[in-house]
Design an enzyme around this catalytic site. Sequence first.
Site, PDB file in Angstrom:
ATOM      1  CE  LYS A  13      -2.142  -1.085   3.740  1.00 10.77           C
ATOM      2  NZ  LYS A  13      -1.236  -2.392   4.223  1.00 10.77           N
ATOM      3  NE  ARG A  87      -4.729  -0.086   9.674  1.00 11.24           N
ATOM      4  CZ  ARG A  87      -3.405  -0.289   9.218  1.00 11.24           C
ATOM      5  NH1 ARG A  87      -2.766  -1.584   9.513  1.00 11.24           N
ATOM      6  NH2 ARG A  87      -2.712   0.682   8.786  1.00 11.24           N
ATOM      7  NE  ARG A 126       7.871  -1.995   6.085  1.00 10.98           N
ATOM      8  CZ  ARG A 126       6.563  -1.982   6.480  1.00 10.98           C
ATOM      9  NH1 ARG A 126       5.967  -1.358   5.401  1.00 10.98           N
ATOM     10  NH2 ARG A 126       6.343  -2.319   7.355  1.00 10.98           N
ATOM     11  NE  ARG A 159       6.556   0.000   9.978  1.00 11.26           N
ATOM     12  CZ  ARG A 159       5.430  -0.082   9.469  1.00 11.26           C
ATOM     13  NH1 ARG A 159       5.553   0.765   8.235  1.00 11.26           N
ATOM     14  NH2 ARG A 159       4.266  -0.545   9.853  1.00 11.26           N
ATOM     15  NE  ARG A 170       2.633  -4.345  11.347  1.00 12.26           N
ATOM     16  CZ  ARG A 170       3.469  -4.371  10.331  1.00 12.26           C
ATOM     17  NH1 ARG A 170       4.696  -4.791  10.701  1.00 12.26           N
ATOM     18  NH2 ARG A 170       3.336  -3.775   9.410  1.00 12.26           N
TER      19      ARG A 170
END
Length: 213
Positions: A13, A87, A126, A159, A170
């Site tokens: 996203k 969300r 990431r 992160r 998550r």
Amino acid sequence: MNVILFGPPGVGKGTQGERLGAEAGIKHLAMGDILRAAVRDATDAGIAAKAYMDAGRLVPDELVVTMIEDCIIEDESQDFLLDGFPRNVAQAEALDRMLALHGLSIDRIVFMDAPEKSLLDRLSGRLICRACGFGFHRQYSPPSKSGFCDRCGGALYQRDDDRDDVIARRLKVYREQTAPLLDYYQHKAGFRSIDASGEMQAVYAALKEAVEG
Ligand code: AP5
């Protein structure tokens, strides 16, 4: 053209939303980025949100709804692309009420999906630039110089919520609270669904077609 992008963590996203926003000239409002900026600046909202984010849980609705409304109405004449908001169904209903109040509407709702194995690969590899926020991936889009951003030279970091245990949380929160949004949106005008499991350029082409078609 006002757009909602939604889908599981790591589906792309942010990567695709930033590019589409820049190319289409619409503001990319990424809820996670807005929250991380608030945490960094130690605002009241950021202080309240931090523990939820560190644990991979959703920040309370009343906090995120107010934050996103502020961003949307900052310049009501500018089109926007929402990434990471809404969300859950309560947030989607709050968004509908807020948009009606301001005489705004959503033109496209794009659901992006990919198999869980790809999501895990993408999230665990990431890297983010500490200075400009641009995203990289150790394997799929590595920086030219290891550890540093191609755009601004800033240092790259992982992160806190991209640790394996938080990723698992998550994904669970996604399945339980965000996936039901599909039922909420899939029969609305402007709904599109794209396969986001391919390489980045192919996903971008599919997204553009979904938004423009
Ligand atoms: P947020 O930052 O929004 O996290 P997320 O939804 O979990 O999404 P991600 O940013 O992890 O993934 P993405 O889909 O943007 O993937 P990306 O493009 O980076 O939210 C963080 C936290 O904030 C939440 O857990 C919650 O606590 C809180 N929060 C946020 N919104 C909230 C809300 N509305 N209500 C309550 N709480 C909220 O891509 C991932 C990686 O994959 C990158 O390295 C990228 O380079 C790579 N990649 C992307 N596409 C491809 C591809 N096609 N092929 C190969 N690699 C790819």
